[in-house]
Scaffold this active site. Structure first.
Site, PDB file in Angstrom:
ATOM      1  N   SER A   1       0.883  -1.112  -0.112  1.00 32.93           N
ATOM      2  CA  SER A   1       0.074  -0.083  -0.085  1.00 32.93           C
ATOM      3  C   SER A   1       1.002   1.360   0.191  1.00 32.93           C
ATOM      4  O   SER A   1       2.029   1.074   0.345  1.00 32.93           O
ATOM      5  CB  SER A   1      -0.906   0.039   1.234  1.00 32.93           C
ATOM      6  OG  SER A   1      -1.479   1.246   1.503  1.00 32.93           O
TER       7      SER A   1
ATOM      8  N   TYR B   1      -2.114  -1.199  10.075  1.00 35.62           N
ATOM      9  CA  TYR B   1      -2.423  -1.482   8.862  1.00 35.62           C
ATOM     10  C   TYR B   1      -0.997  -0.919   8.096  1.00 35.62           C
ATOM     11  O   TYR B   1      -0.470  -1.752   7.464  1.00 35.62           O
ATOM     12  CB  TYR B   1      -3.456  -0.706   8.172  1.00 35.62           C
ATOM     13  CG  TYR B   1      -3.777  -1.023   6.642  1.00 35.62           C
ATOM     14  CD1 TYR B   1      -4.352  -2.276   6.108  1.00 35.62           C
ATOM     15  CD2 TYR B   1      -3.319  -0.181   5.766  1.00 35.62           C
ATOM     16  CE1 TYR B   1      -4.463  -2.173   4.592  1.00 35.62           C
ATOM     17  CE2 TYR B   1      -3.521  -0.275   4.496  1.00 35.62           C
ATOM     18  CZ  TYR B   1      -3.796  -1.255   3.965  1.00 35.62           C
ATOM     19  OH  TYR B   1      -4.080  -1.354   2.532  1.00 35.62           O
TER      20      TYR B   1
HETATM   21  P1  NAP Z   1     -11.285  -5.884   0.499  1.00 32.06           P
HETATM   22  O1  NAP Z   1     -12.423  -5.894  -0.450  1.00 32.06           O
HETATM   23  O2  NAP Z   1     -11.560  -5.639   1.965  1.00 32.06           O
HETATM   24  O3  NAP Z   1     -10.743  -7.374   0.476  1.00 32.06           O
HETATM   25  C1  NAP Z   1      -9.814  -8.049   1.235  1.00 32.06           C
HETATM   26  C2  NAP Z   1      -9.900  -9.348   1.398  1.00 32.06           C
HETATM   27  O4  NAP Z   1      -8.979 -10.030   2.387  1.00 32.06           O
HETATM   28  C3  NAP Z   1     -11.410  -9.862   1.475  1.00 32.06           C
HETATM   29  O5  NAP Z   1     -11.683 -11.287   0.620  1.00 32.06           O
HETATM   30  C4  NAP Z   1     -11.242 -10.418   2.893  1.00 32.06           C
HETATM   31  O6  NAP Z   1     -12.235 -11.617   3.207  1.00 32.06           O
HETATM   32  C5  NAP Z   1      -9.937 -11.021   3.014  1.00 32.06           C
HETATM   33  N1  NAP Z   1      -9.436 -11.337   4.285  1.00 32.06           N
HETATM   34  C6  NAP Z   1      -9.634 -10.447   5.365  1.00 32.06           C
HETATM   35  N2  NAP Z   1      -9.338 -11.083   6.662  1.00 32.06           N
HETATM   36  C7  NAP Z   1      -9.025 -12.125   6.357  1.00 32.06           C
HETATM   37  C8  NAP Z   1      -8.628 -13.542   7.064  1.00 32.06           C
HETATM   38  N3  NAP Z   1      -8.610 -13.301   8.150  1.00 32.06           N
HETATM   39  N4  NAP Z   1      -8.381 -14.806   6.150  1.00 32.06           N
HETATM   40  C9  NAP Z   1      -8.682 -14.674   4.992  1.00 32.06           C
HETATM   41  N5  NAP Z   1      -8.939 -13.712   4.272  1.00 32.06           N
HETATM   42  C10 NAP Z   1      -9.093 -12.412   4.945  1.00 32.06           C
HETATM   43  O7  NAP Z   1     -10.092  -5.070   0.104  1.00 32.06           O
HETATM   44  P2  NAP Z   1      -9.302  -4.944  -1.193  1.00 32.06           P
HETATM   45  O8  NAP Z   1      -9.341  -3.267  -1.230  1.00 32.06           O
HETATM   46  O9  NAP Z   1      -9.698  -5.885  -2.234  1.00 32.06           O
HETATM   47  O10 NAP Z   1      -7.947  -5.058  -0.833  1.00 32.06           O
HETATM   48  C11 NAP Z   1      -7.085  -6.145  -1.444  1.00 32.06           C
HETATM   49  C12 NAP Z   1      -5.394  -5.866  -0.967  1.00 32.06           C
HETATM   50  O11 NAP Z   1      -5.102  -4.424  -1.685  1.00 32.06           O
HETATM   51  C13 NAP Z   1      -5.406  -5.721   0.495  1.00 32.06           C
HETATM   52  O12 NAP Z   1      -4.162  -6.325   0.848  1.00 32.06           O
HETATM   53  C14 NAP Z   1      -5.172  -4.272   0.579  1.00 32.06           C
HETATM   54  O13 NAP Z   1      -4.529  -3.929   1.880  1.00 32.06           O
HETATM   55  C15 NAP Z   1      -4.768  -3.774  -0.537  1.00 32.06           C
HETATM   56  N6  NAP Z   1      -4.778  -2.408  -0.890  1.00 32.06           N
HETATM   57  C16 NAP Z   1      -6.077  -1.994  -1.262  1.00 32.06           C
HETATM   58  C17 NAP Z   1      -6.230  -0.636  -1.579  1.00 32.06           C
HETATM   59  C18 NAP Z   1      -7.711  -0.008  -1.966  1.00 32.06           C
HETATM   60  O14 NAP Z   1      -7.737   1.215  -2.443  1.00 32.06           O
HETATM   61  N7  NAP Z   1      -8.549  -0.940  -2.240  1.00 32.06           N
HETATM   62  C19 NAP Z   1      -4.974   0.289  -1.705  1.00 32.06           C
HETATM   63  C20 NAP Z   1      -3.980  -0.240  -1.357  1.00 32.06           C
HETATM   64  C21 NAP Z   1      -3.887  -1.490  -1.053  1.00 32.06           C
HETATM   65  P3  NAP Z   1     -13.845 -11.569   3.492  1.00 32.06           P
HETATM   66  O15 NAP Z   1     -14.342 -11.148   2.051  1.00 32.06           O
HETATM   67  O16 NAP Z   1     -14.271 -12.457   4.248  1.00 32.06           O
HETATM   68  O17 NAP Z   1     -13.995 -10.045   4.352  1.00 32.06           O
END
Ligand code: NAP
Length: 253
Positions: free
Chosen positions: A160, A173
């Site tokens: 991130s 985080y």
């Molecule tokens: P998201 O929609 O919240 O997805 C996160 C995923 O992680 C979900 O599938 C969630 O499962 C899973 N997860 C959470 N806790 C878990 C656990 N204990 N065991 C297994 N799986 C678990 O977020 P996203 O935006 O797609 O994020 C994906 C990645 O990109 C993350 O690493 C995040 O830090 C990174 N990121 C995102 C952004 C952004 O703007 N979106 C920016 C920078 C970095 P559930 O569906 O069951 O909750």
């Protein structure tokens, strides 16, 4: 180490880029992970969907099958688990079922509390480190023997912008993402001369997902790209055009 593509965000993936590849995606039930699983399948991979919520994984499975792509496998793995055994069992099952692993996308993460360090609850801090960092370590460790057997396997950690420059109120985080970058660098250095495995990190950048909405509730969701728009960099890192690129912190936008 070869040069990183000038802009992985502009990468144009050939149609069968991931044919015959087996790729595991964590957090494949929603957001970026779900899209990555769909895109990897679209480009020919056999995808292993992992996440903590069976129903969400089944929905991703159904979409991949309905699109006519290779049938994925599905394993529920809760990264909150700090015991080694379930990760070793998962590795054993993958070895028995597929006999190989070509790619590992560490995508799952928790946002945790958006608070000053002095106000972070200890339990939330530890939970975020477990899911975002320790779970990734345990999964990687258990899968390394299998990854080593495959020619040119790719491991991708998700970072991130707050994992590259600290920012107030991003607490556990941000720290977990800094540590993830460290894990990526250490592992890449260890594997560079002892294997053909490449290890890199990707910063998706602001992307329209539930996590982004939670972090920025006042923001218009359509002000950020949808997950599908950031897939070129993910495909680049999983496919043959990134062979030789290792230890790099890349951006998807
Ligand atoms: P998201 O929609 O919240 O997805 C996160 C995923 O992680 C979900 O599938 C969630 O499962 C899973 N997860 C959470 N806790 C878990 C656990 N204990 N065991 C297994 N799986 C678990 O977020 P996203 O935006 O797609 O994020 C994906 C990645 O990109 C993350 O690493 C995040 O830090 C990174 N990121 C995102 C952004 C952004 O703007 N979106 C920016 C920078 C970095 P559930 O569906 O069951 O909750």
């Amino acid at each position: 180490m070869s040069k990183v593509a000038d802009s992985p965000a502009d990468y144009k993936a050939p149609k069968n880029l991931l044919r015959d590849k087996v790729i595991l995606v964590t957090g494949a039930g929603s957001g970026i992970g779900r899209q990555a699983a769909l895109s990897f399948a679209e480009y020919g991979a056999e995808v292993i969907l992992s996440g903590r919520n069976q129903q969400k994984l089944e929905s991703c499975y159904d979409e991949i099958v309905a699109s006519g792509h290779k049938e994925p496998a599905l394993y529920t793995v809760d990264l909150h688990c700090a015991e080694e055994q379930p990760y070793l069992e998962l590795a054993g099952t993958i070895e028995q079922t597929f006999g190989r692993l070509d790619g590992l996308l560490h995508n799952a993460s928790l946002l945790g509390e958006r608070k000053a360090i002095e106000n972070q609850s200890v339990s939330s801090w530890l939970e975020v480190q477990q899911v975002n960092l320790n779970g990734g370590f345990l999964l990687t460790k258990s899968l390394l023997p299998l990854l080593r057997q495959t020619e040119n396997a790719s491991v991708v950690f998700t970072s991130s912008s707050v994992g590259r420059k600290g920012r107030a109120y991003w607490g556990a985080y941000a720290v977990s993402k800094f540590a993830t970058e460290g894990l990526m660098q250490v592992l890449a250095d260890e594997l560079e001369n002892t294997s053909t495995i490449r290890v890199n990190s990707i910063n998706p950048g602001a992307t329209n997902t539930e996590m982004r909405k939670t972090a920025y509730p006042a923001e218009a969701p359509d002000s950020n790209p949808d997950p599908i728009e950031i897939m070129p960099a993910y495909l680049y890192l999983m496919g043959k055009d990134s062979i030789g690129v290792t230890g790099q912190a890349l951006n998807a936008q």
